[in-house]
Design a protein around this motif. Structure first.
Motif, PDB file in Angstrom:
ATOM      1  N   PRO A 131       6.765   4.665   3.923  1.00 46.92           N
ATOM      2  CA  PRO A 131       6.646   4.210   2.520  1.00 46.92           C
ATOM      3  C   PRO A 131       6.548   2.694   2.394  1.00 46.92           C
ATOM      4  CG  PRO A 131       8.319   5.912   2.722  1.00 46.92           C
ATOM      5  CD  PRO A 131       7.907   5.565   4.122  1.00 46.92           C
ATOM      6  N   ALA A 132       7.084   1.976   3.372  1.00 47.09           N
ATOM      7  CA  ALA A 132       7.032   0.515   3.332  1.00 47.09           C
ATOM      8  C   ALA A 132       5.865  -0.049   4.139  1.00 47.09           C
ATOM      9  CB  ALA A 132       8.350  -0.058   3.847  1.00 47.09           C
ATOM     10  N   PHE A 133       4.885   0.783   4.463  1.00 45.39           N
ATOM     11  CA  PHE A 133       3.743   0.315   5.254  1.00 45.39           C
ATOM     12  C   PHE A 133       3.094  -0.871   4.539  1.00 45.39           C
ATOM     13  CE2 PHE A 133      -0.776   0.658   6.616  1.00 45.39           C
ATOM     14  CZ  PHE A 133      -0.570   0.443   7.970  1.00 45.39           C
ATOM     15  N   LEU A 142       3.164   6.204  -0.294  1.00 47.19           N
ATOM     16  CA  LEU A 142       2.551   4.955  -0.714  1.00 47.19           C
ATOM     17  C   LEU A 142       1.940   5.096  -2.101  1.00 47.19           C
ATOM     18  CD1 LEU A 142       0.734   4.236   2.657  1.00 47.19           C
ATOM     19  CD2 LEU A 142       2.725   3.010   1.798  1.00 47.19           C
ATOM     20  N   HIS A 143       1.729   3.955  -2.755  1.00 47.17           N
ATOM     21  CA  HIS A 143       1.079   3.979  -4.064  1.00 47.17           C
ATOM     22  C   HIS A 143      -0.419   4.179  -3.865  1.00 47.17           C
ATOM     23  CE1 HIS A 143       0.266   3.292  -8.223  1.00 47.17           C
ATOM     24  NE2 HIS A 143      -0.476   2.231  -7.969  1.00 47.17           N
ATOM     25  N   GLY A 149      -1.205  -1.229  -1.116  1.00 47.90           N
ATOM     26  CA  GLY A 149      -1.178   0.211  -1.315  1.00 47.90           C
ATOM     27  C   GLY A 149      -2.444   0.867  -0.812  1.00 47.90           C
ATOM     28  N   VAL A 150      -2.730   2.048  -1.353  1.00 52.57           N
ATOM     29  CA  VAL A 150      -3.892   2.833  -0.940  1.00 52.57           C
ATOM     30  C   VAL A 150      -4.908   2.854  -2.070  1.00 52.57           C
ATOM     31  CG1 VAL A 150      -4.712   5.082  -0.150  1.00 52.57           C
ATOM     32  CG2 VAL A 150      -2.427   4.279   0.516  1.00 52.57           C
ATOM     33  N   THR A 151      -6.105   2.399  -1.785  1.00 49.12           N
ATOM     34  CA  THR A 151      -7.182   2.359  -2.774  1.00 49.12           C
ATOM     35  C   THR A 151      -8.272   3.337  -2.367  1.00 49.12           C
ATOM     36  OG1 THR A 151      -6.755   0.033  -3.319  1.00 49.12           O
ATOM     37  CG2 THR A 151      -8.899   0.923  -3.913  1.00 49.12           C
ATOM     38  N   VAL A 152      -8.619   4.256  -3.259  1.00 45.97           N
ATOM     39  CA  VAL A 152      -9.614   5.292  -2.989  1.00 45.97           C
ATOM     40  C   VAL A 152     -10.913   4.949  -3.709  1.00 45.97           C
ATOM     41  CG1 VAL A 152     -10.150   7.749  -3.199  1.00 45.97           C
ATOM     42  CG2 VAL A 152      -7.784   7.020  -2.782  1.00 45.97           C
ATOM     43  N   VAL A 153     -12.015   4.875  -2.959  1.00 43.51           N
ATOM     44  CA  VAL A 153     -13.321   4.717  -3.598  1.00 43.51           C
ATOM     45  C   VAL A 153     -13.635   6.011  -4.340  1.00 43.51           C
ATOM     46  CG1 VAL A 153     -15.798   4.381  -3.204  1.00 43.51           C
ATOM     47  CG2 VAL A 153     -14.123   3.094  -1.849  1.00 43.51           C
TER      48      VAL A 153
END
Length: 213
Positions: A36-38, A68-69, A83-87
């Motif tokens: 979670p703290a990646f 993760l967010h 965080g994690v960004t999805v195209v």
């Protein structure tokens, strides 16, 4: 300062996960395995989903699996947004001057399109991960990433629902590590979070590698 214009915080500043057929499950598995703290930003490209269903559910499914967010990309955002960004499904993302720009017309090879634009900008500070999928998307991007000093990880084709994408990436000679799906999170964590691991785990590029796309 880093290649992205931000203060350098470590060897790697961006992880890019690319997938096609079977990718939702594979992406969920990788994100679940990250702590979670990646600290390293993650960009996700998953193509081949139907619109509008894929558009509506992909980020939600990944967020459910991950600590993760997770959110969809905004046009013009930083490529290294935390965080994690999805195209979004059906769109192609390209990087320009540290910003992610979205085109509402999915390229036939959106992973290559994004990685080719990120390679010169992020260079050695990027890890590209090619997961399950049909076709050869990601293979050209792997060459660009490697040519600019980044790292390339592929899912071992024997563990992929669709082996074509990881197999095509392996054939370029530009892959640093080919590992089973369940071990990819550990490889990412080791490279990004273990002190000195990036240099200690450096893999020489073979003489037969096709670095030019």
């Amino acid at each position: 300062m880093s290649a992205t214009g931000r203060p350098a915080t470590g060897r790697f500043e961006l992880v890019v996960l690319v997938a096609s057929a079977g990718g939702v499950e594979a992406l969920g598995s990788v994100l679940t395995g990250l702590p979670p703290a990646f600290p390293t930003p993650v960009l996700v490209v998953q193509h081949g989903l139907r619109r509008p269903v894929g558009q509506q559910v992909l980020a939600s499914v990944l967020a459910y699996r991950s600590g993760l967010h997770v959110r969809y990309a905004d046009d013009g955002q930083s490529v290294t947004r935390p965080g994690v960004t999805v195209v979004p499904t059906g769109m192609t993302g390209r990087a320009d001057q540290g910003r992610l720009h979205l085109v509402d017309d999915e390229d036939r090879r959106p992973a290559d399109a994004l990685l080719r634009s990120l390679g010169p900008a992020v260079g050695r500070a990027m890890i590209a991960v090619v997961l399950t999928g049909h076709g050869e998307d990601g293979s050209v991007g792997a060459r660009v990433v490697k040519r600019h000093g980044g790292r390339v990880i592929v899912q071992n084709p024997s563990t992929a629902k669709a082996a074509s994408m990881p197999t095509a990436a392996l054939a370029t000679g530009c892959v640093d590590f080919a590992v089973p799906l369940e071990r990819i999170p550990a490889a990412i964590v080791a490279l990004t979070m273990a002190p000195g691991a990036a240099e200690m785990l450096a893999v020489p590029t073979p003489s037969w590698a096709r670095l030019l796309a």
